[in-house]
Design an enzyme around this catalytic site. Structure first.
Site, PDB file in Angstrom:
ATOM      1  N   LYS A 284       0.816  -1.220   0.000  1.00 41.69           N
ATOM      2  CA  LYS A 284       0.000   0.000   0.000  1.00 41.69           C
ATOM      3  C   LYS A 284       0.857   1.280   0.000  1.00 41.69           C
ATOM      4  O   LYS A 284       2.072   1.232   0.253  1.00 41.69           O
ATOM      5  CB  LYS A 284      -0.922  -0.028   1.216  1.00 41.69           C
ATOM      6  CG  LYS A 284      -1.948  -1.168   1.151  1.00 41.69           C
ATOM      7  CD  LYS A 284      -2.968  -1.041   2.271  1.00 41.69           C
ATOM      8  CE  LYS A 284      -3.998  -2.141   2.179  1.00 41.69           C
ATOM      9  NZ  LYS A 284      -5.044  -1.998   3.217  1.00 41.69           N
TER      10      LYS A 284
ATOM     11  N   ARG B 157       2.283  -6.260   9.251  1.00 41.98           N
ATOM     12  CA  ARG B 157       1.545  -5.104   9.776  1.00 41.98           C
ATOM     13  C   ARG B 157       2.056  -4.690  11.152  1.00 41.98           C
ATOM     14  O   ARG B 157       2.102  -3.503  11.470  1.00 41.98           O
ATOM     15  CB  ARG B 157       0.055  -5.409   9.778  1.00 41.98           C
ATOM     16  CG  ARG B 157      -0.527  -5.339   8.351  1.00 41.98           C
ATOM     17  CD  ARG B 157      -1.868  -5.973   8.286  1.00 41.98           C
ATOM     18  NE  ARG B 157      -2.602  -5.674   7.053  1.00 41.98           N
ATOM     19  CZ  ARG B 157      -3.682  -6.340   6.673  1.00 41.98           C
ATOM     20  NH1 ARG B 157      -4.145  -7.334   7.421  1.00 41.98           N
ATOM     21  NH2 ARG B 157      -4.307  -6.025   5.561  1.00 41.98           N
TER      22      ARG B 157
ATOM     23  N   ARG C 194      -2.128 -14.118   4.593  1.00 42.44           N
ATOM     24  CA  ARG C 194      -2.803 -13.409   5.686  1.00 42.44           C
ATOM     25  C   ARG C 194      -2.066 -13.606   7.012  1.00 42.44           C
ATOM     26  O   ARG C 194      -2.020 -12.705   7.843  1.00 42.44           O
ATOM     27  CB  ARG C 194      -4.264 -13.840   5.763  1.00 42.44           C
ATOM     28  CG  ARG C 194      -5.035 -13.376   4.530  1.00 42.44           C
ATOM     29  CD  ARG C 194      -6.465 -13.838   4.539  1.00 42.44           C
ATOM     30  NE  ARG C 194      -7.272 -13.183   5.545  1.00 42.44           N
ATOM     31  CZ  ARG C 194      -7.756 -11.952   5.452  1.00 42.44           C
ATOM     32  NH1 ARG C 194      -7.471 -11.207   4.389  1.00 42.44           N
ATOM     33  NH2 ARG C 194      -8.504 -11.442   6.409  1.00 42.44           N
TER      34      ARG C 194
ATOM     35  N   GLU D 199     -10.052 -10.537  -7.484  1.00 38.28           N
ATOM     36  CA  GLU D 199      -9.076  -9.457  -7.298  1.00 38.28           C
ATOM     37  C   GLU D 199      -7.895  -9.584  -8.271  1.00 38.28           C
ATOM     38  O   GLU D 199      -7.380  -8.579  -8.768  1.00 38.28           O
ATOM     39  CB  GLU D 199      -8.583  -9.454  -5.843  1.00 38.28           C
ATOM     40  CG  GLU D 199      -9.687  -9.052  -4.867  1.00 38.28           C
ATOM     41  CD  GLU D 199      -9.218  -8.976  -3.421  1.00 38.28           C
ATOM     42  OE1 GLU D 199      -8.033  -9.272  -3.146  1.00 38.28           O
ATOM     43  OE2 GLU D 199     -10.039  -8.609  -2.567  1.00 38.28           O
TER      44      GLU D 199
ATOM     45  N   THR E  81      -5.583  -6.915  10.568  1.00 39.99           N
ATOM     46  CA  THR E  81      -5.821  -5.620   9.904  1.00 39.99           C
ATOM     47  C   THR E  81      -5.333  -4.459  10.767  1.00 39.99           C
ATOM     48  O   THR E  81      -4.688  -3.532  10.275  1.00 39.99           O
ATOM     49  CB  THR E  81      -7.338  -5.448   9.629  1.00 39.99           C
ATOM     50  OG1 THR E  81      -7.788  -6.558   8.854  1.00 39.99           O
ATOM     51  CG2 THR E  81      -7.623  -4.154   8.894  1.00 39.99           C
TER      52      THR E  81
ATOM     53  N   HIS F 259      -2.251  -5.476   1.654  1.00 40.05           N
ATOM     54  CA  HIS F 259      -3.573  -6.099   1.483  1.00 40.05           C
ATOM     55  C   HIS F 259      -3.367  -7.518   0.994  1.00 40.05           C
ATOM     56  O   HIS F 259      -2.449  -7.776   0.210  1.00 40.05           O
ATOM     57  CB  HIS F 259      -4.409  -5.329   0.452  1.00 40.05           C
ATOM     58  CG  HIS F 259      -5.625  -6.089  -0.001  1.00 40.05           C
ATOM     59  ND1 HIS F 259      -6.803  -6.090   0.706  1.00 40.05           N
ATOM     60  CD2 HIS F 259      -5.829  -6.926  -1.056  1.00 40.05           C
ATOM     61  CE1 HIS F 259      -7.685  -6.880   0.101  1.00 40.05           C
ATOM     62  NE2 HIS F 259      -7.122  -7.396  -0.974  1.00 40.05           N
TER      63      HIS F 259
ATOM     64  N   PHE G 169     -15.340   4.313   6.930  1.00 37.44           N
ATOM     65  CA  PHE G 169     -13.963   4.609   6.519  1.00 37.44           C
ATOM     66  C   PHE G 169     -13.757   4.533   5.010  1.00 37.44           C
ATOM     67  O   PHE G 169     -12.633   4.691   4.529  1.00 37.44           O
ATOM     68  CB  PHE G 169     -12.977   3.671   7.234  1.00 37.44           C
ATOM     69  CG  PHE G 169     -13.215   2.183   7.028  1.00 37.44           C
ATOM     70  CD1 PHE G 169     -12.779   1.540   5.873  1.00 37.44           C
ATOM     71  CD2 PHE G 169     -13.868   1.437   7.995  1.00 37.44           C
ATOM     72  CE1 PHE G 169     -12.986   0.184   5.682  1.00 37.44           C
ATOM     73  CE2 PHE G 169     -14.083   0.073   7.814  1.00 37.44           C
ATOM     74  CZ  PHE G 169     -13.642  -0.550   6.650  1.00 37.44           C
TER      75      PHE G 169
ATOM     76  N   TYR H 200     -12.555  -1.709  -3.637  1.00 36.40           N
ATOM     77  CA  TYR H 200     -13.039  -1.815  -2.258  1.00 36.40           C
ATOM     78  C   TYR H 200     -14.566  -1.667  -2.181  1.00 36.40           C
ATOM     79  O   TYR H 200     -15.091  -1.285  -1.135  1.00 36.40           O
ATOM     80  CB  TYR H 200     -12.347  -0.770  -1.384  1.00 36.40           C
ATOM     81  CG  TYR H 200     -10.954  -1.182  -0.937  1.00 36.40           C
ATOM     82  CD1 TYR H 200     -10.756  -2.321  -0.163  1.00 36.40           C
ATOM     83  CD2 TYR H 200      -9.838  -0.431  -1.272  1.00 36.40           C
ATOM     84  CE1 TYR H 200      -9.495  -2.704   0.256  1.00 36.40           C
ATOM     85  CE2 TYR H 200      -8.556  -0.802  -0.851  1.00 36.40           C
ATOM     86  CZ  TYR H 200      -8.412  -1.949  -0.084  1.00 36.40           C
ATOM     87  OH  TYR H 200      -7.166  -2.331   0.342  1.00 36.40           O
TER      88      TYR H 200
ATOM     89  N   ASN I   5      -2.150   0.336   6.602  1.00 38.26           N
ATOM     90  CA  ASN I   5      -1.638  -0.901   7.200  1.00 38.26           C
ATOM     91  C   ASN I   5      -0.728  -1.709   6.261  1.00 38.26           C
ATOM     92  O   ASN I   5      -0.615  -2.921   6.378  1.00 38.26           O
ATOM     93  CB  ASN I   5      -2.796  -1.748   7.756  1.00 38.26           C
ATOM     94  CG  ASN I   5      -3.763  -2.192   6.686  1.00 38.26           C
ATOM     95  OD1 ASN I   5      -3.622  -1.817   5.518  1.00 38.26           O
ATOM     96  ND2 ASN I   5      -4.744  -3.002   7.047  1.00 38.26           N
TER      97      ASN I   5
HETATM   98  P1  CMP Z   1      -7.510  -4.339   3.661  1.00 36.02           P
HETATM   99  O1  CMP Z   1      -7.096  -5.684   4.108  1.00 36.02           O
HETATM  100  O2  CMP Z   1      -6.933  -3.808   2.395  1.00 36.02           O
HETATM  101  O3  CMP Z   1      -9.109  -4.315   3.533  1.00 36.02           O
HETATM  102  C1  CMP Z   1      -9.889  -3.160   3.733  1.00 36.02           C
HETATM  103  C2  CMP Z   1      -9.090  -2.022   4.252  1.00 36.02           C
HETATM  104  O4  CMP Z   1      -9.855  -1.014   4.896  1.00 36.02           O
HETATM  105  C3  CMP Z   1      -8.154  -2.503   5.347  1.00 36.02           C
HETATM  106  O5  CMP Z   1      -7.142  -3.306   4.830  1.00 36.02           O
HETATM  107  C4  CMP Z   1      -7.717  -1.188   5.952  1.00 36.02           C
HETATM  108  O6  CMP Z   1      -6.754  -0.519   5.134  1.00 36.02           O
HETATM  109  C5  CMP Z   1      -9.030  -0.429   5.886  1.00 36.02           C
HETATM  110  N1  CMP Z   1      -9.769  -0.518   7.157  1.00 36.02           N
HETATM  111  C6  CMP Z   1     -10.332  -1.580   7.714  1.00 36.02           C
HETATM  112  N2  CMP Z   1     -10.932  -1.290   8.864  1.00 36.02           N
HETATM  113  C7  CMP Z   1     -10.740   0.020   9.043  1.00 36.02           C
HETATM  114  C8  CMP Z   1     -11.115   0.937  10.055  1.00 36.02           C
HETATM  115  N3  CMP Z   1     -11.835   0.564  11.104  1.00 36.02           N
HETATM  116  N4  CMP Z   1     -10.746   2.217   9.907  1.00 36.02           N
HETATM  117  C9  CMP Z   1     -10.037   2.601   8.824  1.00 36.02           C
HETATM  118  N5  CMP Z   1      -9.656   1.768   7.815  1.00 36.02           N
HETATM  119  C10 CMP Z   1      -9.995   0.495   7.940  1.00 36.02           C
END
Ligand code: CMP
Length: 140
Positions: free
Chosen positions: A11, A104, A87, A128, A93, A117, A59, A51, A114
């Site tokens: 990212k 992470r 994962r 994807e 996450t 992905h 968010f 997304y 984070n």
């Molecule tokens: P990802 O695994 O790419 O999938 C969805 C993304 O949304 C996640 O990683 C984070 O980057 C973001 N995300 C998930 N939960 C939250 C949250 N509570 N607040 C902000 N961003 C979030």
């Protein structure tokens, strides 16, 4: 266990800090092979589509802004149990909840920024992967 493929994204928070190689190193050391990779700048429309499942989340707008704030490196990873393995190497996450030694935990700046992905299922991985790559670009 069959060989699987999964989609991985380095990212913008990680590309900005020049961490692409460090992240790929973790993935490769876990036994995953990079069978396709490219560095791209997502458009707002692409981020919103990718997304789309999170469209109703509070968010969503911020996530799309973040994902278009700089380049990303999208990759297809291949290996035994690749979806779960990726994962596991990424960690939770929320970096404050991620296990020690995960990508992470070690690199993420926040739950949003984070660093990585990874697809959450084999079914979503197929969708994807097709979003970013044509079959001709996957070289196993
Ligand atoms: P990802 O695994 O790419 O999938 C969805 C993304 O949304 C996640 O990683 C984070 O980057 C973001 N995300 C998930 N939960 C939250 C949250 N509570 N607040 C902000 N961003 C979030």
């Amino acid at each position: 266990m069959a060989t699987e493929r999964t989609l991985s994204i380095v990212k913008p928070d990680a590309t900005r800090r020049n961490l692409t190689g460090a992240i790929v190193d973790r993935l490769e050391k876990a036994g995953l092979r990079v069978v396709a990779q490219k560095r791209i700048q997502l458009t707002r429309a692409q981020a919103e589509q990718f997304y789309g499942v999170h469209k109703a989340r509070p968010f969503f707008d911020s996530l799309c802004k973040f994902m278009t704030s700089g380049p990303v490196v999208v990759q297809v990873l291949e290996g035994e149990n690749a979806v779960a393995k990726n994962r596991e190497v990424m960690g939770a996450t929320d970096p404050s909840k991620a296990a020690p030694g995960t990508i992470r935990k070690d690199f993420a700046e926040s739950i949003e920024a984070n660093s990585a992905h990874g697809s959450d299922s084999a079914e979503n991985a197929a969708v994807e992967i097709a979003f970013f790559f044509s079959g001709l670009e996957l070289v196993g």
